[in-house]
Design an enzyme around this catalytic site. Structure first.
Site, short mmCIF file in Angstrom:
data_model
loop_
_atom_site.label_atom_id
_atom_site.label_comp_id
_atom_site.label_asym_id
_atom_site.label_seq_id
_atom_site.Cartn_x
_atom_site.Cartn_y
_atom_site.Cartn_z
N GLU A 1 34.98 2.37 -5.96
CA GLU A 1 33.56 2.31 -6.31
C GLU A 1 32.91 1.32 -5.36
OE1 GLU A 1 32.45 4.45 -8.16
OE2 GLU A 1 34.19 5.12 -9.31
N CYS B 1 25.23 -2.73 -7.19
CA CYS B 1 25.65 -1.76 -6.17
C CYS B 1 24.78 -0.52 -6.14
CB CYS B 1 27.11 -1.37 -6.38
SG CYS B 1 27.46 -0.63 -8.00
#
Length: 481
Positions: free
Chosen positions: A225, A259
């Protein structure tokens, strides 16, 4: 010199602990390779209760690590999705665990095909500093749901929550079921080199490559991720109040240290000034002051603060127009590590902010002429973790969906796709690989074991040698066409 020796000794202890726990978890898994539904639900319920019991201490620890982390942001973006993720998993786990029936060709009847979802073994999870609770608990929930043992490497940049989470886990689970590892970058590198049965890493693309390289030595499957530059497209006719408000929330949350935060805005050239004005109004309404405002989060440390300041200095030197949103005109340059949300106009491709993931309260605005041009701009760059489109025209929405690729996407919102328990979360290309959350998390950490079953009658014997019989010829005639 002495401090380096002490640090080396401390790192060695963490590594030895990692190796011992890994061995213990491997043995424990082989002693109980398929935990029952009730065992798994009990583990998830214990985790939920621990989070609720430690709630106030968790919020305080995260606040200490950031020097100022909004309590509400920690509740909204860390604790609440962690608890809701557990609730969703508890509700659906029984149905996820059931073997799925698959069809059997007439050629192989009578028989049955099923896929059984079995635990993989020992799972390794590497947690970043920006959402230290949620990005530890989310993978842990998926791993426990799938029946695995789990080792979690916390970030050295969040020592308070890392230490507290270790305490929470040790008070909740035996070490051969769940264990927390702390320590510096050397410990993390050693952790990633363990022969886990699956590893999930959340962090930068650059470090993700190192983790994947280490995992390759053990043929360990990985879920990465990562991040990247997630664009937000403002359409030609969307009300700017709507777009600016929702982008502002997504960018300002955790001071942009997310993110999937909007990394830059693609805006029609003739709407840029109006967008900038509306964006300033929205941010000022949410954060009328910054310095002593507990709603506005600080940058995690000096290293990250200086990196962001360098981006701004570089952009200014290359001709960018900077719009700093500091409604109370406060002095923030004396160690508070609070940065005003700053719009950057008149950007050029050679600026650092247009080349690197920003991960902070800086938002470049890039002009475009028509929607095809905006789509082409995105497609000319590495595939982002998230993409945001703001516009109510259904045809334009479909145009963006069909002609771009990103890990996830929101239409007329930002960030909210990550909070949907029944949607997978993950990246593509430079922004990562694999998915978790909800059912996809259970599937990621499960081995999909195909099982073909015959009972006494064996139709297969009719095609056994010797070959060339009339039956063989009939089979070929019917099934090779």
């Amino acid at each position: 010199m002495e401090s380096n020796v002490v640090q080396l000794t401390e790192s060695k202890k963490h590594m030895q602990h990692t190796h011992r726990v890994f061995g213990d978890q491997k043995k424990a898994f082989y002693n109980n390779p398929t935990p029952s539904l009730s065992e798994r639900k009990e583990n998830l319920s214990r985790l939920k209760q621990a989070l609720l019991t430690y709630q106030d201490r968790i919020l305080e620890a995260i606040d200490q690590d950031f020097t100022c982390r909004s309590r509400d942001e920690s509740l909204i973006a860390e604790l609440m999705p962690s608890v809701q993720g557990i609730n969703h998993t508890l509700k659906h786990l029984g149905s996820w665990m059931k073997p799925s029936r698959r069809s059997v060709s007439v050629l192989f009847q009578p028989a049955s095909n099923k896929v059984h979802y079995q635990p993989k073994g020992v799972v390794g999870v590497i947690v970043p500093w920006n959402y230290p609770l949620y990005l530890a608990v989310g993978p842990l929930v998926a791993s426990l749901a799938a029946g695995n043992r789990t080792m979690i490497k916390m970030s050295e940049f969040t020592p308070h929550i890392s230490s507290l989470f270790k305490e929470l886990i040790e008070a909740t689970f035996p070490e051969d079921l769940v264990a927390v590892i702390n320590g510096d970058a050397d410990v993390a590198a050693d952790f990633s080199a363990r022969p886990f049965d699956h590893m999930l890493f959340t962090g930068s693309t650059a470090v993700g490559k190192l983790v994947m390289r280490a995992a390759a030595e053990n043929l360990t499957p990985v879920t990465l991720e990562l991040g990247g530059k997630s664009p937000a497209i403002v359409s030609q006719d969307v009300p700017l109040e709507d777009a600016a408000q929702r982008i502002a929330f997504g960018k300002a949350l955790n001071a942009g240290q997310t993110c999937i935060a909007p990394d830059y805005v693609l805006c029609p050239a003739d709407r840029i000034q109006a967008f900038a004005d509306e964006f300033r109004n929205q941010v000022s309404g949410m954060y009328p002051s910054l310095r002593d405002n507990e709603d506005y989060t600080a940058i995690i440390n000096e290293r990250q603060y200086n990196r962001l300041q360098d981006y701004l200095t570089d952009a200014r030197a290359k001709g960018a127009e900077l719009i700093e949103i500091n409604p109370a005109q406060e002095n923030l340059g004396d160690g508070t590590r609070k940065m005003p949300l700053t719009l950057v106009l008149k950007t050029t491709p050679d600026m650092k902010i247009m080349q690197e993931e920003i991960f902070g309260p800086v938002l470049p605005v890039v002009s475009y002429g028509n929607l095809n041009e905006a789509i082409q701009y995105i497609n000319d760059r590495p595939r982002p973790l998230a993409l945001y489109f703001f516009g109510y025209d259904r045809d334009q929405q479909r145009q963006v969906i069909d002609n771009t690729l990103s890990g996830g996407m929101c239409i007329n919102d930002s960030l909210m796709h990550v909070a949907q328990d029944d949607l997978p979360f993950g990246g593509i290309g430079d922004s990562g690989m694999g998915h978790y959350h909800g059912k996809e998390g259970f599937l990621t950490f499960s081995h999909h074991r195909a099982i073909f079953t015959r009972q006494k009658f064996n139709s297969g014997k009719f095609v056994y040698p010797p070959y060339g019989t009339s039956f063989h010829k009939m089979v070929y005639r019917f099934f090779i066409r």
